[in-house]
Design a protein around this motif. Structure first.
Motif, PDB file in Angstrom:
ATOM      1  N   VAL A 148      -9.531   9.989  -8.689  1.00  0.00           N
ATOM      2  CA  VAL A 148      -9.100   8.605  -8.481  1.00  0.00           C
ATOM      3  C   VAL A 148      -9.855   7.976  -7.309  1.00  0.00           C
ATOM      4  CG1 VAL A 148      -7.192   7.137  -7.721  1.00  0.00           C
ATOM      5  CG2 VAL A 148      -6.823   8.845  -9.502  1.00  0.00           C
ATOM      6  N   PHE A 149      -9.902   8.683  -6.168  1.00  0.00           N
ATOM      7  CA  PHE A 149     -10.488   8.061  -4.984  1.00  0.00           C
ATOM      8  C   PHE A 149     -12.000   8.158  -4.953  1.00  0.00           C
ATOM      9  CE2 PHE A 149      -6.069   8.819  -3.598  1.00  0.00           C
ATOM     10  CZ  PHE A 149      -5.729   7.486  -3.454  1.00  0.00           C
ATOM     11  N   CYS A 150     -12.538   9.141  -5.625  1.00  0.00           N
ATOM     12  CA  CYS A 150     -13.991   9.149  -5.807  1.00  0.00           C
ATOM     13  C   CYS A 150     -14.374   7.943  -6.665  1.00  0.00           C
ATOM     14  CB  CYS A 150     -14.438  10.452  -6.460  1.00  0.00           C
ATOM     15  SG  CYS A 150     -16.223  10.573  -6.712  1.00  0.00           S
ATOM     16  N   GLY A 151     -13.598   7.711  -7.747  1.00  0.00           N
ATOM     17  CA  GLY A 151     -13.854   6.554  -8.615  1.00  0.00           C
ATOM     18  C   GLY A 151     -13.697   5.238  -7.887  1.00  0.00           C
ATOM     19  N   THR A 152     -12.668   5.147  -7.053  1.00  0.00           N
ATOM     20  CA  THR A 152     -12.443   3.922  -6.281  1.00  0.00           C
ATOM     21  C   THR A 152     -13.621   3.621  -5.374  1.00  0.00           C
ATOM     22  OG1 THR A 152     -10.060   4.327  -6.258  1.00  0.00           O
ATOM     23  CG2 THR A 152     -10.926   2.845  -4.589  1.00  0.00           C
ATOM     24  N   ASN A 153     -14.145   4.658  -4.736  1.00  0.00           N
ATOM     25  CA  ASN A 153     -15.254   4.463  -3.806  1.00  0.00           C
ATOM     26  C   ASN A 153     -16.596   4.308  -4.503  1.00  0.00           C
ATOM     27  OD1 ASN A 153     -14.585   4.784  -0.700  1.00  0.00           O
ATOM     28  ND2 ASN A 153     -13.171   6.100  -1.819  1.00  0.00           N
ATOM     29  N   LEU A 154     -16.689   4.745  -5.770  1.00  0.00           N
ATOM     30  CA  LEU A 154     -17.921   4.539  -6.528  1.00  0.00           C
ATOM     31  C   LEU A 154     -18.056   3.093  -6.978  1.00  0.00           C
ATOM     32  CD1 LEU A 154     -18.089   7.753  -8.751  1.00  0.00           C
ATOM     33  CD2 LEU A 154     -19.670   7.111  -6.923  1.00  0.00           C
ATOM     34  N   ALA A 155     -16.929   2.408  -7.102  1.00  0.00           N
ATOM     35  CA  ALA A 155     -16.942   0.998  -7.505  1.00  0.00           C
ATOM     36  C   ALA A 155     -17.280   0.123  -6.295  1.00  0.00           C
ATOM     37  CB  ALA A 155     -15.594   0.626  -8.097  1.00  0.00           C
ATOM     38  N   ALA A 156     -17.166  -1.165  -6.463  1.00  0.00           N
ATOM     39  CA  ALA A 156     -17.499  -2.108  -5.391  1.00  0.00           C
ATOM     40  C   ALA A 156     -16.624  -1.851  -4.170  1.00  0.00           C
ATOM     41  CB  ALA A 156     -17.318  -3.537  -5.878  1.00  0.00           C
ATOM     42  N   VAL A 157     -17.166  -2.128  -2.979  1.00  0.00           N
ATOM     43  CA  VAL A 157     -16.453  -1.845  -1.743  1.00  0.00           C
ATOM     44  C   VAL A 157     -15.147  -2.627  -1.654  1.00  0.00           C
ATOM     45  CG1 VAL A 157     -17.578  -3.667  -0.375  1.00  0.00           C
ATOM     46  CG2 VAL A 157     -16.752  -1.586   0.753  1.00  0.00           C
ATOM     47  N   LYS A 158     -15.050  -3.762  -2.354  1.00  0.00           N
ATOM     48  CA  LYS A 158     -13.810  -4.529  -2.299  1.00  0.00           C
ATOM     49  C   LYS A 158     -12.650  -3.739  -2.900  1.00  0.00           C
ATOM     50  CE  LYS A 158     -14.496  -7.112  -6.643  1.00  0.00           C
ATOM     51  NZ  LYS A 158     -14.621  -8.447  -7.240  1.00  0.00           N
ATOM     52  N   PHE A 160     -12.201  -0.450  -2.520  1.00  0.00           N
ATOM     53  CA  PHE A 160     -11.737   0.355  -1.386  1.00  0.00           C
ATOM     54  C   PHE A 160     -10.882  -0.510  -0.469  1.00  0.00           C
ATOM     55  CE2 PHE A 160     -12.639   0.877   3.173  1.00  0.00           C
ATOM     56  CZ  PHE A 160     -11.957   2.054   3.409  1.00  0.00           C
ATOM     57  N   GLY A 161     -11.353  -1.719  -0.181  1.00  0.00           N
ATOM     58  CA  GLY A 161     -10.619  -2.614   0.701  1.00  0.00           C
ATOM     59  C   GLY A 161      -9.244  -2.960   0.177  1.00  0.00           C
ATOM     60  N   GLU A 162      -9.133  -3.200  -1.144  1.00  0.00           N
ATOM     61  CA  GLU A 162      -7.834  -3.537  -1.729  1.00  0.00           C
ATOM     62  C   GLU A 162      -6.874  -2.359  -1.668  1.00  0.00           C
ATOM     63  OE1 GLU A 162      -6.383  -6.314  -2.776  1.00  0.00           O
ATOM     64  OE2 GLU A 162      -8.146  -7.401  -2.078  1.00  0.00           O
ATOM     65  N   PHE A 163      -7.371  -1.166  -1.998  1.00  0.00           N
ATOM     66  CA  PHE A 163      -6.517   0.027  -1.917  1.00  0.00           C
ATOM     67  C   PHE A 163      -5.999   0.197  -0.495  1.00  0.00           C
ATOM     68  CE2 PHE A 163      -7.794   1.482  -6.099  1.00  0.00           C
ATOM     69  CZ  PHE A 163      -6.765   2.341  -6.474  1.00  0.00           C
ATOM     70  N   GLU A 164      -6.897   0.117   0.477  1.00  0.00           N
ATOM     71  CA  GLU A 164      -6.492   0.321   1.865  1.00  0.00           C
ATOM     72  C   GLU A 164      -5.566  -0.787   2.351  1.00  0.00           C
ATOM     73  OE1 GLU A 164      -6.900   2.933   4.304  1.00  0.00           O
ATOM     74  OE2 GLU A 164      -7.019   3.664   2.257  1.00  0.00           O
ATOM     75  N   PHE A 165      -5.785  -2.000   1.855  1.00  0.00           N
ATOM     76  CA  PHE A 165      -4.924  -3.115   2.259  1.00  0.00           C
ATOM     77  C   PHE A 165      -3.474  -2.833   1.881  1.00  0.00           C
ATOM     78  CE2 PHE A 165      -2.706  -7.083   1.326  1.00  0.00           C
ATOM     79  CZ  PHE A 165      -2.924  -7.802   2.487  1.00  0.00           C
ATOM     80  N   TRP A 166      -3.254  -2.414   0.619  1.00  0.00           N
ATOM     81  CA  TRP A 166      -1.884  -2.186   0.156  1.00  0.00           C
ATOM     82  C   TRP A 166      -1.308  -0.894   0.699  1.00  0.00           C
ATOM     83  CZ3 TRP A 166       0.532  -6.248  -1.178  1.00  0.00           C
ATOM     84  CH2 TRP A 166      -0.154  -7.305  -1.783  1.00  0.00           C
TER      85      TRP A 166
END
Length: 471
Positions: A148-158, A160-166
């Motif tokens: 999940v988090f490898c996939g999140t970080n492989l996508a656009a940096v935004k 990562f930002g949205e995940f961390e925001f919530w």
């Protein structure tokens, strides 16, 4: 004053080139929450129990002292990052100030720390999930989280930002709610709960029940609980307004530390006897809520701890990949690791995730030797990083004042006095770690890793025919 070859300017340009290939998809709200959530980890929710058991009520003093050190470090890092934002953060600053070997040492040591931490957080999160779903294998949960988090970080940096925001919003909400309930209980306003007064602070052995030795153990535990704040200066390079973003994040670091860490510890030791076994066994937050009769406290806090672990995994994969990308751009790592696709260093993301997964496998295969070696090796890396930050700031502050004073948007307080105070504080922590049997081995292994990296960095620097810039 002279500057020598492979000039610092060249290294700076390499760092700028690396950052130019990354996207700038992080917004100010992302940076604010990354900074806010960066101080709230599983170490605070669970790990602080061991510090309370050792120091008793004086854990508040321990967190205040270590918090002061962290505030000074973040102010120094903020000064340099606002003046020269870079995804390599303190590694880039160390290279510009001291030389390529210093950037190499600080950068790869931090990368190693983050990757091992990803594995540890995955193990912790999997443990919570198997408690909720008995009979499910831990490795399956670890694999799921990694994907999940490898996939999140492989996508656009935004993303990562949205995940961390919530994630950060949920953690902050939980802490604020806990502090609100705790303060009401302390003043005697909470229904069916009597105000404890100073009973738990001065009774059962007094404010410092285990003497200075207990305070030292609590101090060491608290120092390493603050790790994670550095990520915001790495993320700032990919934000819409890097200078403004990092400046704002650093300027609010003081009250975040005071409220979340020191405030929490004060509430906990005021409400619950420090020697209550539940504080260390269940975690201080769960123990406090149980003590107050809050229904389903354990389940609620397990959700919060899980969120904290997943948030840390996400942030550490991000930080590791950006640090690796920056190092490669400065000719300090294998070229393939720094390849950027669609504004994301995807090879570095995958390698960092795989290394984290390997750490998890080692915890199953070789828990008594190889995995323990990993844990001991990362024990004091954050202190090594802080040391490089302080030394770099001493050098770069004077250089920036001469060459580009307008870049000093954030300034270290009472420079250079407080920088030297911070260095003295770090030296004191190193000495305390050497005195304590439980932390001495960590200090030795971390020191060994640092020396190996420094030696390799020097060889690379000599191969490039360069020396550290001289002021």
């Amino acid at each position: 004053m002279s500057r020598t070859t492979a000039p610092a300017q060249t290294d700076q340009q390499a760092g700028a080139t690396a950052d130019a290939t990354l996207t700038h998809g992080l917004k100010q709200r992302h940076l604010s929450m990354i900074a806010l959530g960066g101080v709230i980890g599983a170490g605070l929710f669970v790990g602080s129990g061991a510090g309370i058991a050792a120091a008793g009520p004086s854990i508040v003093v321990a967190y205040a002292l270590s918090g002061l050190l962290v505030m000074l470090v973040m102010r120094m890092l903020g000064e340099m990052s606002a003046a020269n934002p870079a995804s390599g953060s303190f590694s880039v600053h160390a290279e510009r100030a001291i030389g390529p070997w210093a950037g190499f040492t600080a950068g790869w040591a931090f990368w190693f720390l983050l990757c091992v931490a990803v594995g540890l957080e995955a193990i912790g999160a999997a443990g919570i999930m198997t408690g909720w779903f008995p009979g499910t294998p831990e490795w399956a949960w670890v694999a799921l989280f990694m994907l999940v988090f490898c996939g999140t970080n492989l996508a656009a940096v935004k993303n990562f930002g949205e995940f961390e925001f919530w994630f950060a919003a949920l953690k902050v909400g939980a802490i604020v709610l806990f502090l609100g309930i705790g303060v009401l209980a302390v003043v005697g306003v909470l229904p069916d709960v009597d105000a404890p007064g100073t009973t738990n602070l001065t009774g059962d052995g007094g404010f410092m029940p285990n003497g200075t030795e207990g305070l030292i153990v609590g101090l060491l535990a608290s120092v390493f609980a603050y790790g994670g704040l550095e990520t915001v200066t790495i993320a700032a390079a990919e934000s819409e307004h890097p200078v403004k973003g990092v400046a704002k994040a650093v300027r609010t670091a003081m009250w975040r530390i005071a409220v979340f860490y020191i405030g929490s510890m004060a509430v906990i030791v005021t409400l619950v006897p420090w020697h209550d076994e539940a504080v260390e066994k269940k975690g201080p937050y769960v123990a406090t809520l149980d003590h107050l009769g809050i229904p389903a406290a354990g389940g609620i806090m397990n959700v919060v701890v899980l969120i904290a672990l997943l948030s840390a995994m996400n942030a550490n994969i991000y930080g590791a990949s950006r640090m690796a990308c920056s190092l490669v751009a400065r000719d300090q790592g294998p070229k393939a690791l720094g390849r950027v696709f669609g504004g994301v260093p995807r090879v570095a993301v995958v390698v960092s995730s795989v290394f984290g997964f390997l750490c998890v496998l080692l915890s199953y295969w070789r828990p008594d030797d190889v995995f323990m070696w990993l844990l001991n090796t990362i024990g004091a890396i954050i202190l090594v990083v802080w040391f490089f930050i302080a030394v770099s700031q001493l050098i770069l502050r004077r250089r920036t004042e001469r060459e580009a004073p307008e870049k000093l948007v954030v300034k270290m307080w009472l420079f250079p006095a407080l920088t030297w105070v911070a260095l003295a504080g770090m030296a004191a922590v190193f000495v305390l770690m050497a005195r304590e049997e439980g932390t001495r081995v960590q200090l030795l292994w971390t020191g060994g890793l640092t020396l190996v990296l420094a030696a390799v960095g020097h060889l690379i620097q000599r191969g490039r025919g360069s020396r550290a810039p001289v002021d």
